[in-house]
Design a protein around this motif. Structure first.
Motif, PDB file in Angstrom:
ATOM      1  N   ASN A   1      10.631  11.445  15.472  1.00 34.92           N
ATOM      2  CA  ASN A   1      11.128  12.489  14.559  1.00 34.92           C
ATOM      3  C   ASN A   1      10.024  13.248  13.832  1.00 34.92           C
ATOM      4  N   ILE A   2       8.883  13.413  14.514  1.00 34.95           N
ATOM      5  CA  ILE A   2       7.761  14.160  13.927  1.00 34.95           C
ATOM      6  C   ILE A   2       7.584  15.454  14.721  1.00 34.95           C
ATOM      7  N   PRO A   3       7.438  16.601  14.043  1.00 37.50           N
ATOM      8  CA  PRO A   3       7.232  17.861  14.766  1.00 37.50           C
ATOM      9  C   PRO A   3       5.962  17.800  15.630  1.00 37.50           C
ATOM     10  N   ALA A   4       6.104  18.263  16.869  1.00 34.75           N
ATOM     11  CA  ALA A   4       4.975  18.205  17.815  1.00 34.75           C
ATOM     12  C   ALA A   4       5.147  19.283  18.887  1.00 34.75           C
ATOM     13  N   PRO A   5       4.027  19.793  19.439  1.00 33.71           N
ATOM     14  CA  PRO A   5       4.099  20.799  20.518  1.00 33.71           C
ATOM     15  C   PRO A   5       4.306  20.127  21.880  1.00 33.71           C
ATOM     16  N   ILE A   6       5.443  19.497  22.051  1.00 35.15           N
ATOM     17  CA  ILE A   6       5.715  18.661  23.224  1.00 35.15           C
ATOM     18  C   ILE A   6       5.617  19.446  24.537  1.00 35.15           C
TER      19      ILE A   6
ATOM     20  N   TYR B   1       0.813  -1.226   0.000  1.00 39.63           N
ATOM     21  CA  TYR B   1       0.000   0.000   0.000  1.00 39.63           C
ATOM     22  C   TYR B   1       0.844   1.272   0.000  1.00 39.63           C
ATOM     23  N   LYS B   2       2.068   1.201   0.509  1.00 38.14           N
ATOM     24  CA  LYS B   2       2.947   2.375   0.432  1.00 38.14           C
ATOM     25  C   LYS B   2       3.277   2.678  -1.026  1.00 38.14           C
ATOM     26  N   LEU B   3       3.532   1.613  -1.800  1.00 38.71           N
ATOM     27  CA  LEU B   3       3.818   1.796  -3.228  1.00 38.71           C
ATOM     28  C   LEU B   3       2.611   2.408  -3.933  1.00 38.71           C
ATOM     29  N   ILE B   4       1.422   1.912  -3.585  1.00 35.47           N
ATOM     30  CA  ILE B   4       0.182   2.445  -4.180  1.00 35.47           C
ATOM     31  C   ILE B   4       0.033   3.922  -3.806  1.00 35.47           C
ATOM     32  N   ARG B   5       0.216   4.210  -2.524  1.00 35.63           N
ATOM     33  CA  ARG B   5       0.036   5.591  -2.042  1.00 35.63           C
ATOM     34  C   ARG B   5       1.055   6.537  -2.687  1.00 35.63           C
ATOM     35  N   ASN B   6       2.299   6.065  -2.799  1.00 34.28           N
ATOM     36  CA  ASN B   6       3.352   6.920  -3.362  1.00 34.28           C
ATOM     37  C   ASN B   6       3.161   7.181  -4.852  1.00 34.28           C
ATOM     38  N   SER B   7       2.293   6.368  -5.496  1.00 38.81           N
ATOM     39  CA  SER B   7       2.040   6.577  -6.927  1.00 38.81           C
ATOM     40  C   SER B   7       0.931   7.606  -7.164  1.00 38.81           C
TER      41      SER B   7
ATOM     42  N   PRO C   1      -3.808   9.803   9.857  1.00 40.90           N
ATOM     43  CA  PRO C   1      -3.323   9.277   8.576  1.00 40.90           C
ATOM     44  C   PRO C   1      -3.266   7.746   8.621  1.00 40.90           C
ATOM     45  N   ALA C   2      -3.102   7.127   7.467  1.00 40.16           N
ATOM     46  CA  ALA C   2      -2.985   5.667   7.417  1.00 40.16           C
ATOM     47  C   ALA C   2      -2.311   5.257   6.118  1.00 40.16           C
ATOM     48  N   ILE C   3      -1.809   4.034   6.116  1.00 37.92           N
ATOM     49  CA  ILE C   3      -1.288   3.458   4.868  1.00 37.92           C
ATOM     50  C   ILE C   3      -2.443   2.789   4.128  1.00 37.92           C
ATOM     51  N   ALA C   4      -3.349   2.155   4.888  1.00 39.41           N
ATOM     52  CA  ALA C   4      -4.534   1.521   4.292  1.00 39.41           C
ATOM     53  C   ALA C   4      -5.619   1.415   5.358  1.00 39.41           C
ATOM     54  N   ILE C   5      -6.854   1.176   4.898  1.00 35.75           N
ATOM     55  CA  ILE C   5      -7.986   0.923   5.807  1.00 35.75           C
ATOM     56  C   ILE C   5      -8.919  -0.044   5.078  1.00 35.75           C
ATOM     57  N   ASP C   6      -9.638  -0.874   5.844  1.00 38.40           N
ATOM     58  CA  ASP C   6     -10.583  -1.770   5.178  1.00 38.40           C
ATOM     59  C   ASP C   6     -12.023  -1.301   5.414  1.00 38.40           C
TER      60      ASP C   6
ATOM     61  N   PRO D   1       1.859  15.929   8.606  1.00 37.72           N
ATOM     62  CA  PRO D   1       1.960  14.962   7.514  1.00 37.72           C
ATOM     63  C   PRO D   1       3.380  14.460   7.253  1.00 37.72           C
ATOM     64  N   LEU D   2       3.501  13.148   7.075  1.00 36.86           N
ATOM     65  CA  LEU D   2       4.743  12.519   6.642  1.00 36.86           C
ATOM     66  C   LEU D   2       4.665  12.310   5.135  1.00 36.86           C
ATOM     67  N   LYS D   3       5.734  11.802   4.546  1.00 41.62           N
ATOM     68  CA  LYS D   3       5.778  11.575   3.092  1.00 41.62           C
ATOM     69  C   LYS D   3       4.598  10.716   2.644  1.00 41.62           C
ATOM     70  N   GLY D   4       3.880  11.200   1.651  1.00 40.88           N
ATOM     71  CA  GLY D   4       2.768  10.444   1.096  1.00 40.88           C
ATOM     72  C   GLY D   4       1.429  10.729   1.763  1.00 40.88           C
ATOM     73  N   GLU D   5       1.454  11.372   2.945  1.00 44.31           N
ATOM     74  CA  GLU D   5       0.201  11.654   3.663  1.00 44.31           C
ATOM     75  C   GLU D   5      -0.390  12.990   3.209  1.00 44.31           C
ATOM     76  N   VAL D   6      -1.704  13.075   3.240  1.00 44.88           N
ATOM     77  CA  VAL D   6      -2.391  14.305   2.828  1.00 44.88           C
ATOM     78  C   VAL D   6      -2.230  15.359   3.930  1.00 44.88           C
ATOM     79  N   ASP D   7      -1.850  16.558   3.524  1.00 48.14           N
ATOM     80  CA  ASP D   7      -1.594  17.650   4.465  1.00 48.14           C
ATOM     81  C   ASP D   7      -2.913  18.363   4.805  1.00 48.14           C
ATOM     82  N   ILE D   8      -3.360  18.191   6.054  1.00 47.90           N
ATOM     83  CA  ILE D   8      -4.622  18.845   6.463  1.00 47.90           C
ATOM     84  C   ILE D   8      -4.376  19.934   7.518  1.00 47.90           C
ATOM     85  N   ARG D   9      -3.149  20.431   7.574  1.00 45.60           N
ATOM     86  CA  ARG D   9      -2.829  21.456   8.585  1.00 45.60           C
ATOM     87  C   ARG D   9      -3.611  22.748   8.379  1.00 45.60           C
TER      88      ARG D   9
END
Length: 198
Positions: A106-111, A19-25, A127-132, A61-69
């Motif tokens: 290694n994700i930015p956060a208001p710690i 699913y990462k390959l699918i998402r990255n495409s 976010p997710a890589i896949a969902i059923d 958002p990480l690589k491949g994830e939709v940015d909803i900021r």
């Protein structure tokens, strides 16, 4: 039993890679369409679940994830970002205009902000890589969201995955006994809410 657990773990790894390959495409047009749908369905979800003064939990958002900021900039919405710790799991914190730190993944956060009580959060977007079709999510393997949502106070918060349609599995994804389903997803085809079993 050990073999079965090992099998689920290895099947999840195979599915993650697939699913990462699918998402990255995905094209940037698909991601833009998903963003537009998050924006347009936000009002529906706010009207249904949100109470004045409560937070909306989003993600960095990480690589491949939709940015909803962009949700942070809508009507001065109170937004919470998660921080993850290998020992403490996930906590959500108020996202102010202060600089963010890097959490243990290694994700930015208001710690430095005080963790928010789940009673003060009305909706979670994850976010997710896949969902059923039953709402079981395939993440990165850390189990952070499943551990968080095993607690009733978090499970009761309506939680939606932001994902592309090609990462929604028609067949059930491999799941462990601790995996917890989500309430639905938002894709380029819009909002899909999963009806709770009666």
């Amino acid at each position: 039993m050990k073999n079965l657990k090992g099998d689920i773990k290895s099947i999840k790894e195979i599915k993650r890679k697939e699913y990462k390959l699918i998402r990255n495409s995905n094209s940037s047009l698909i991601n833009e369409k998903i963003k537009l749908n998050v924006k347009s369905t936000l009002n529906i979800l706010l009207n249904k679940y949100h109470l004045e003064g409560k937070y909306i939990g989003i993600y960095w958002p990480l690589k491949g994830e939709v940015d909803i900021r962009f949700i942070k900039d809508i009507n001065n919405q109170k937004v919470a970002l998660p921080s993850s710790s290998k020992s403490k799991g996930i906590n959500y914190h108020h996202w102010s205009n202060s600089p963010l730190d890097i959490d243990s993944n290694n994700i930015p956060a208001p710690i430095d902000e005080i963790p928010i009580n789940p009673n003060n959060i009305s909706i979670l977007f994850v976010p997710a890589i896949a969902i059923d079709q039953e709402g079981y999510r395939l993440g990165y393997g850390g189990g952070y969201f499943d551990r968080l949502r095993q607690r009733d106070s978090w499970f009761s918060i309506p939680s939606f995955v932001v994902i592309s349609n090609n990462c929604i599995s028609k067949k059930p994804l491999p799941r462990d006994r601790w995996d917890v389903p989500f309430n639905g997803w938002i894709s380029e085809k819009g909002l899909h809410q999963i009806e709770a079993p009666k």
